[in-house]
Structure formats: C-alpha cells, structure tokens
Design a protein around this motif. Structure first.
Motif, PDB file in Angstrom:
ATOM      1  N   VAL A   5       3.839  34.261   8.597  1.00  0.00           N
ATOM      2  CA  VAL A   5       2.941  33.486   7.750  1.00  0.00           C
ATOM      3  C   VAL A   5       1.812  34.421   7.334  1.00  0.00           C
ATOM      4  N   LEU A   6       1.521  34.475   6.058  1.00  0.00           N
ATOM      5  CA  LEU A   6       0.407  35.267   5.543  1.00  0.00           C
ATOM      6  C   LEU A   6      -0.717  34.327   5.162  1.00  0.00           C
ATOM      7  N   ILE A   7      -1.933  34.609   5.631  1.00  0.00           N
ATOM      8  CA  ILE A   7      -3.088  33.802   5.277  1.00  0.00           C
ATOM      9  C   ILE A   7      -4.243  34.714   4.895  1.00  0.00           C
ATOM     10  N   SER A   8      -4.844  34.463   3.748  1.00  0.00           N
ATOM     11  CA  SER A   8      -6.000  35.248   3.319  1.00  0.00           C
ATOM     12  C   SER A   8      -7.287  34.577   3.805  1.00  0.00           C
ATOM     13  N   GLY A   9      -8.359  35.354   3.827  1.00  0.00           N
ATOM     14  CA  GLY A   9      -9.642  34.803   4.260  1.00  0.00           C
ATOM     15  C   GLY A   9      -9.616  34.323   5.689  1.00  0.00           C
ATOM     16  N   GLY A  32      -5.283  37.965   6.864  1.00  0.00           N
ATOM     17  CA  GLY A  32      -5.994  38.822   5.931  1.00  0.00           C
ATOM     18  C   GLY A  32      -7.484  38.859   6.210  1.00  0.00           C
ATOM     19  N   VAL A  33      -8.021  40.060   6.381  1.00  0.00           N
ATOM     20  CA  VAL A  33      -9.454  40.276   6.603  1.00  0.00           C
ATOM     21  C   VAL A  33      -9.919  41.386   5.666  1.00  0.00           C
ATOM     22  N   ARG A  34     -11.225  41.446   5.442  1.00  0.00           N
ATOM     23  CA  ARG A  34     -11.760  42.450   4.520  1.00  0.00           C
ATOM     24  C   ARG A  34     -12.295  43.682   5.228  1.00  0.00           C
ATOM     25  N   PRO A  49      -3.994  41.254  12.316  1.00  0.00           N
ATOM     26  CA  PRO A  49      -4.892  41.396  11.162  1.00  0.00           C
ATOM     27  C   PRO A  49      -4.341  42.409  10.157  1.00  0.00           C
ATOM     28  N   VAL A  50      -4.499  42.118   8.880  1.00  0.00           N
ATOM     29  CA  VAL A  50      -4.151  43.052   7.809  1.00  0.00           C
ATOM     30  C   VAL A  50      -5.306  43.088   6.821  1.00  0.00           C
ATOM     31  N   LEU A  51      -5.623  44.267   6.329  1.00  0.00           N
ATOM     32  CA  LEU A  51      -6.689  44.372   5.342  1.00  0.00           C
ATOM     33  C   LEU A  51      -6.224  43.731   4.042  1.00  0.00           C
ATOM     34  N   LEU A  52      -6.965  42.729   3.577  1.00  0.00           N
ATOM     35  CA  LEU A  52      -6.564  42.026   2.364  1.00  0.00           C
ATOM     36  C   LEU A  52      -7.788  41.492   1.637  1.00  0.00           C
ATOM     37  N   ASP A  53      -8.347  42.328   0.779  1.00  0.00           N
ATOM     38  CA  ASP A  53      -9.304  41.873  -0.226  1.00  0.00           C
ATOM     39  C   ASP A  53      -8.459  41.442  -1.418  1.00  0.00           C
ATOM     40  N   ILE A  54      -8.443  40.151  -1.714  1.00  0.00           N
ATOM     41  CA  ILE A  54      -7.493  39.655  -2.710  1.00  0.00           C
ATOM     42  C   ILE A  54      -7.860  40.057  -4.132  1.00  0.00           C
ATOM     43  N   THR A  55      -8.988  40.728  -4.306  1.00  0.00           N
ATOM     44  CA  THR A  55      -9.310  41.286  -5.619  1.00  0.00           C
ATOM     45  C   THR A  55      -8.912  42.760  -5.719  1.00  0.00           C
ATOM     46  N   ASP A  56      -8.289  43.290  -4.675  1.00  0.00           N
ATOM     47  CA  ASP A  56      -7.898  44.703  -4.613  1.00  0.00           C
ATOM     48  C   ASP A  56      -6.375  44.780  -4.707  1.00  0.00           C
ATOM     49  N   GLY A  58      -4.382  47.257  -4.672  1.00  0.00           N
ATOM     50  CA  GLY A  58      -3.783  48.186  -3.716  1.00  0.00           C
ATOM     51  C   GLY A  58      -3.566  47.525  -2.364  1.00  0.00           C
ATOM     52  N   GLN A  59      -4.529  46.745  -1.907  1.00  0.00           N
ATOM     53  CA  GLN A  59      -4.370  46.071  -0.622  1.00  0.00           C
ATOM     54  C   GLN A  59      -3.314  44.967  -0.702  1.00  0.00           C
ATOM     55  N   ILE A  60      -3.231  44.292  -1.837  1.00  0.00           N
ATOM     56  CA  ILE A  60      -2.178  43.281  -2.017  1.00  0.00           C
ATOM     57  C   ILE A  60      -0.805  43.946  -1.934  1.00  0.00           C
ATOM     58  N   ASP A  61      -0.653  45.078  -2.606  1.00  0.00           N
ATOM     59  CA  ASP A  61       0.629  45.795  -2.574  1.00  0.00           C
ATOM     60  C   ASP A  61       0.968  46.248  -1.153  1.00  0.00           C
ATOM     61  N   ALA A  62      -0.048  46.686  -0.404  1.00  0.00           N
ATOM     62  CA  ALA A  62       0.191  47.155   0.958  1.00  0.00           C
ATOM     63  C   ALA A  62       0.674  46.017   1.856  1.00  0.00           C
ATOM     64  N   VAL A  63       0.098  44.831   1.667  1.00  0.00           N
ATOM     65  CA  VAL A  63       0.541  43.683   2.466  1.00  0.00           C
ATOM     66  C   VAL A  63       1.970  43.307   2.093  1.00  0.00           C
ATOM     67  N   ALA A  64       2.308  43.353   0.795  1.00  0.00           N
ATOM     68  CA  ALA A  64       3.689  43.071   0.381  1.00  0.00           C
ATOM     69  C   ALA A  64       4.653  44.074   1.016  1.00  0.00           C
TER      70      ALA A  64
END
Length: 285
Positions: A5-9, A32-34, A49-56, A58-64
């Motif tokens: 399960v992936l969850i942002s914020g 997802g954490v910043r 934890p995974v780095l996930l600034d949803i406006t970035d 590059g970080q979205i691609d890394a999580v994928a």
C-alpha cells in the motif's frame, strides 16, 4: 495480505495513523515522507518510509521504480493520496503563488502519483483512495484555494472511477470533517501570518472574518476526532471487499454532506454564517 500500500503525506496526522493501521493489518506500507528524519520517526515492522514530495516528478518516479522492483514481488493493493496543505485567506488577499501552491500539492501532485502507479493497479485489480474533505463539498469563507483543489479532487475522482470501473480498478473518496491533525495547526499558523501581513484596507474588510476562522480551526483541534479514529475509515476504504464510493469521517462531515444536498444556497449561506458567528471577536460580531 502480502501486498503493498502506498500512502502520501504519512509523516504525521491521518497519513501516519493510516500507515500504522494498515501495517498492523499485515500490509507492507510504503509511507511517503518529505524528509529522512520524518521517515526515521515512523519506521516500523511492515512500514517502510519512502521519500515522496508529490510535486517532485523525480521522487514520484523513484517510488514507482521501488514498487516495480519490490524484492518480494508483492502487488500494489492501493494508493492513498493523502498529502495536503491548508492556507486560509480571502480570495482577494491570497497571493497567486499560494493559489498555485495549494493546487500543486492538493490536486496536481495527486494526479501525478496516480498516473505513475496506475499500471501496477491495473495488474493487481487494486484501488485508488483519494483523500478529499468536507471542503470538497462546501466552500467556507477563506477556504477558496483549499476547497477549490478539493472540489477538483472530487471531480477527478468521479471521472477516474467511471474510466477505471470496466477495467477492475476501484476509486474511493474519503471526506474528513474535523480531525485533530498537525495540518490544522500549520494552517492556523499560516492564517496568522496572512492576518499580520494584510494591508489596512484588507484588514478592515477581512480581519474579523479571518480571526473567526482561526478560532474555529482551534476549536476543531480540541474537539475533532483523533487521527487514529480517522485511520480506521481510511483503512476500510482501502481494503474493504466492496467499498462505498465515498466515506465521510466524523459526524460534522456527514451532517454537512446531507445539508449540502438538501439546502438551497441561501439556506446554506445562513447556516455557515451562524455556525461561524460565535468565533468572531466580540467587536466584530
């Protein structure tokens, strides 16, 4: 239960509580954490934890890539689009930069994350859970930018649900009301900054209103549901075999949703004004 399960914020508030709840149910949660330090604070069994600034992007691609390369080959059960910010200010006062920022975080970032993980959800028959708000149904004064982004989230969710239903991917919306979270406190801090920065003319027009909104938000902080109660609803939305299309969190959210369906705009304006009136400074009532 060996699913992702992936969850942002997920650093604090409802996101962190939902991540812990789902990890406790046996899912492997990508939280997802910043900041790295935020991740260290929530790391636990089944909670990565995974780095996930949803406006970035590059970080979205890394999580994928992390999902695609999962060492255990686990499918993605759900993405929970939860990250968000709130800045209360009258439409006339809020800068265009802050308008765009709220839409970037509260709407466009979620669209980007959803698009990035949809291939995995197609493969698993998974689910998109979009965290909206009662502000996605009713726009209170000074909530123009926040509610605007949430209204957009509601519309996108409806469209996406109808697009994906024939392909076995479900889309669920969760609409919280008053919940005790750090985001509320941060929103109050930003509103205080807006109030201080207002020019005299705008302070005369809107100062009492913004002070009332701040007081009301502080009341929510003390009387709202704890994040752990909200997390139970979010987990249900993400994992129920036959989920509802929409869930509300809290009695206030359920009441306002019903009211928005039944009341005219004139009546709704009066109800919201009456609800806000006790929070005005005495001299501004």
């Amino acid at each position: 239960m060996r699913e992702l399960v992936l969850i942002s914020g997920a650093s604090t508030g409802m996101g962190a509580a939902a991540a812990r709840e789902l990890a406790g149910r046996g899912y492997h949660v990508l939280a997802g954490v910043r900041r790295e330090s935020d991740g260290d604070a929530i790391r636990a069994d089944n909670l990565e934890p995974v780095l996930l600034d949803i406006t970035d992007s590059g970080q979205i691609d890394a999580v994928a890539e992390r999902i695609a390369g999962d060492p255990a080959g686990r499918p993605l059960r759900a993405v929970i689009n939860n990250a968000g910010i709130a800045i209360n200010a009258p439409v006339e006062v809020l800068s265009m930069e802050e308008w765009r920022r709220q839409f970037d975080v509260n709407f466009f970032g979620h669209v980007a994350v959803t698009k990035a993980v949809l291939p995995f959800l197609h493969a698993s028959g998974g689910r998109v859970v979009n965290m909206s708000s009662i502000g996605g149904r009713i726009a209170m004064p000074t909530y123009g930018a926040y509610a605007g982004a949430k209204f957009a989230m509601e519309a996108m969710s409806d469209s996406l649900r109808r697009e994906l239903a024939p392909h076995g991917v479900q889309v669920v919306v969760v609409e919280p009301g008053g919940v005790r979270t750090e985001m509320t406190g941060h929103g109050v801090e930003r509103a205080e900054e807006v109030l201080v920065a207002m020019d005299p003319a705008n302070r005369a027009r809107y100062g009492g209103l913004l002070r009332a909104i701040i007081n009301q938000a502080n009341a929510f902080t003390t009387s709202g549901l704890p994040a752990e109660k909200a997390a139970l609803v979010i987990a249900e939305a993400a994992t129920a075999r036959r989920p509802r299309k929409r869930y509300t969190i809290g009695r206030d959210a359920a009441l306002l949703v019903r009211l928005s369906r039944l009341a005219s705009d004139r009546v709704l304006d009066r109800v919201l004004a009456a609800n806000l009136r006790p929070h005005f400074p005495v001299e501004a009532r």
